[in-house]
Design a protein around this motif. Sequence first.
Motif, mmCIF file in Angstrom:
data_model
loop_
_atom_site.group_PDB
_atom_site.id
_atom_site.type_symbol
_atom_site.label_atom_id
_atom_site.label_comp_id
_atom_site.label_asym_id
_atom_site.label_seq_id
_atom_site.Cartn_x
_atom_site.Cartn_y
_atom_site.Cartn_z
ATOM 1 N N VAL A 158 0.836 -1.248 -0.120
ATOM 2 C CA VAL A 158 -0.005 0.013 0.150
ATOM 3 C C VAL A 158 1.052 1.480 -0.266
ATOM 4 N N VAL A 159 0.878 1.955 -1.031
ATOM 5 C CA VAL A 159 1.522 3.059 -1.370
ATOM 6 C C VAL A 159 0.817 4.337 -1.756
ATOM 7 N N GLY A 160 1.405 5.442 -1.561
ATOM 8 C CA GLY A 160 0.561 6.637 -2.106
ATOM 9 C C GLY A 160 0.451 7.915 -1.106
ATOM 10 N N ALA A 178 -5.402 5.818 2.474
ATOM 11 C CA ALA A 178 -6.739 5.622 3.503
ATOM 12 C C ALA A 178 -7.799 4.689 2.437
ATOM 13 N N GLU A 179 -7.961 5.307 1.316
ATOM 14 C CA GLU A 179 -8.818 4.638 0.443
ATOM 15 C C GLU A 179 -8.447 3.139 0.384
ATOM 16 N N TYR A 222 -9.587 -2.904 1.945
ATOM 17 C CA TYR A 222 -9.464 -3.726 2.585
ATOM 18 C C TYR A 222 -10.441 -4.173 3.936
ATOM 19 N N GLU A 223 -10.794 -3.081 4.346
ATOM 20 C CA GLU A 223 -11.771 -3.023 5.401
ATOM 21 C C GLU A 223 -13.229 -3.804 4.830
ATOM 22 N N ARG A 242 -7.522 -5.480 10.746
ATOM 23 C CA ARG A 242 -6.292 -4.928 11.444
ATOM 24 C C ARG A 242 -5.367 -4.766 10.316
ATOM 25 N N VAL A 243 -4.345 -3.770 10.259
ATOM 26 C CA VAL A 243 -3.044 -3.789 9.260
ATOM 27 C C VAL A 243 -2.055 -3.369 10.192
ATOM 28 N N MET A 244 -0.877 -3.602 9.905
ATOM 29 C CA MET A 244 0.432 -2.958 10.464
ATOM 30 C C MET A 244 1.013 -1.969 9.596
ATOM 31 N N LEU A 245 1.222 -0.906 9.956
ATOM 32 C CA LEU A 245 1.972 -0.030 9.118
ATOM 33 C C LEU A 245 3.540 -0.099 9.421
ATOM 34 N N GLN A 246 4.393 0.128 8.579
ATOM 35 C CA GLN A 246 5.828 -0.132 8.900
ATOM 36 C C GLN A 246 6.687 0.918 8.348
#
Length: 65
Positions: A19-21, A27-28, A33-34, A40-44
């Motif tokens: 997920v990039v941008g 967010a979109e 995904y939601e 849940r997601v993990m952002l790194q």
Amino acid sequence: MPREPSFDDWLDGFAQRAVVGSVEEVAERLREYERAGCERVMLQHLLHTDLEPVRLIGRLGQELV
């Protein structure tokens, strides 16, 4: 594995599996995904000396609330 011919080509390929941008674009994508059932997601962020992405991740959290 050979390198991509350009940064844009690399980014296009990377965006297929990550997920990039902008904050709004990410967010979109996370909303998609939601809707698909992800809870849940993990952002790194791995460049620990660069704090700007941490601020953007915080903004993303506010955008999704």
